[in-house]
Design a protein around this motif. Structure first.
Motif: not given
Length: 423
Positions: A291, A295, A337
């Protein structure tokens, strides 16, 4: 005639198109309404069951610390303290507050007192040995059955285990102010317990913070470094394409798979201890990295090429362009993020169950290698308990967890609004 017919056809097609647009808009509004309704039902259920978890039922008693009754002459003697009777003073103090209670009712009166109240009395006397032989006003936890009756007497979801006689006594004690309901500081100051009235979330909160700290210090620098390399330095070939595809795939892998990986590698291969924040942080780092990398790469791509060209035009090296110009401009997106990834990790349960963080932990962890649990696992344990009194504790813990998650997402939104640059 032909023109008139074509105009009619156009008008009909426009009306048909407008009707479709209206239906599509109605479907969208309906979907949002259903989602909001489900959210309202969920929050209503959680708050309705959980708000009582922030309240406790206690007894205000005038306790006579009589030496003969307690079989205790010296409160500083550890041996006498171990052998002393700390239950009888509490029972006698409560019987004085109940009109008409006799020695024949002693056992029923005793069950109104929390089984851990005698330990609290012993601890208080050890810390204050001069209390021996005096009468002290003490505030002690009531029994869980009393707590359930006082807070849920009219709720059919909770079974009342008190007898009719005990209910009358409790009602009288409530009127006299002996039994009172107040803020549940025990819920925030203690660890888990077999007794619902003494169960707290402090141990789980500290365990979550320690685990999140390990996750943050590992996942953020590694994820940002990987994103910078893949976006700015890595050559475009089959190897980097393979890596990029797998990073995207890992972001969609169920979290329990990372738990199996952590169990096999960190515990099985390296022999690290179970149920400690270090292992939990390592597992959540593996889960969060995709993740953060995705991001961070998106944030780097959002920096205009003109920034790189201008920096290179004045003689900056590739490393200087990235570190001095691209990274500072992309950092806000990277931070948001990362915060969202950390919020996701904070709410994970499945991977931590597999590495043993489902253990019953009473003590608050004091370090990264102490046995610990986390808030989602604590909710899992309480929700599965046969005691209905744990349901309100689980719902209250969910409310605390949701407040953390909402705060982290709000922080991410604020950072994005505060630090974003418009080109």
């Amino acid at each position: 005639m032909t023109n008139h017919t074509q105009a009619e056809i156009v008008r009909k097609s426009l009306k048909k198109r407008y009707r479709k647009e209206k239906r599509f808009r109605a479907y969208g509004i309906l979907a949002i309404a259903i989602a909001l309704s489900a959210l309202v039902v969920l929050f209503t259920d959680i708050i309705g069951k959980g708000y009582t978890g922030f309240m406790k039922t206690s007894l205000n008693l005038e306790v006579e610390l009589n030496q003969e009754m307690m079989f205790l002459d010296d409160a500083t003697d550890p041996k006498q303290i171990r052998m002393a009777d700390f239950v009888e003073p509490l029972v006698q103090a409560l019987m004085k507050e109940i009109p008409g209670a006799t020695e024949a009712d002693r056992d029923e009166v005793r069950t109104l007192i929390n089984p851990y109240a005698s330990a609290d009395l012993r601890e208080a006397l050890v810390n204050n040995p001069e209390w021996l032989g005096t009468t002290r006003e003490m505030n002690l936890l009531a029994h869980t059955d009393v707590d359930v009756y006082v807070k849920h007497a009219g709720d059919s979801a909770y079974s009342i285990k008190l007898s009719e006689q005990q209910r009358e006594w409790v009602d009288q004690l409530v009127e006299k102010g002996v039994v009172e309901v107040g803020f549940n500081d025990t819920f925030f100051e203690g660890g888990d317990s077999r007794d619902p009235s003494r169960a707290g979330i402090l141990g789980a909160v500290v365990g979550s913070l320690l685990t999140m700290f390990i996750t943050l210090i590992l996942s953020f620098p590694i994820g940002v470094a990987a994103a910078i390399y893949l976006e700015e330095f890595a050559p475009q070939n089959k190897l980097t394409d393979f890596i990029e595809v797998n990073i995207n795939n890992l972001a969609a892998v169920p979290s329990i798979i990372f738990g199996l990986l952590g169990l096999a590698v960190f515990i099985g291969l390296f022999g690290m201890p179970r149920s400690v924040p270090v292992v939990g942080g390592l597992v959540l780092t593996l889960m969060t990295l995709p993740t953060i990398i995705i991001s961070s790469r998106a944030a780097i791509k959002s920096v205009p090429p003109s920034i790189r060209e201008a920096a290179a035009g004045i003689g900056a090296s590739k490393m200087q362009v990235v570190l001095h110009h691209v990274l500072p401009l992309a950092l806000p997106g990277m931070l948001t993020g990362s915060i969202i990834g950390m919020a996701q990790a904070l709410g994970e349960t499945a991977p931590l169950l597999l590495i043993g963080m489902v253990a019953f932990i009473v003590d608050v962890p004091g370090g990264f290698l102490d046995s610990a649990t986390v808030l989602p696992v604590q909710v899992f344990l309480w929700a599965g308990s046969p005691e209905l009194a744990f349901i309100e504790r689980a719902s209250a813990a969910i409310m605390v967890l949701l407040s953390f998650l909402i705060s982290m997402n709000a922080l991410a939104i604020w950072l994005r609004k505060r630090l974003e640059r418009r080109w």
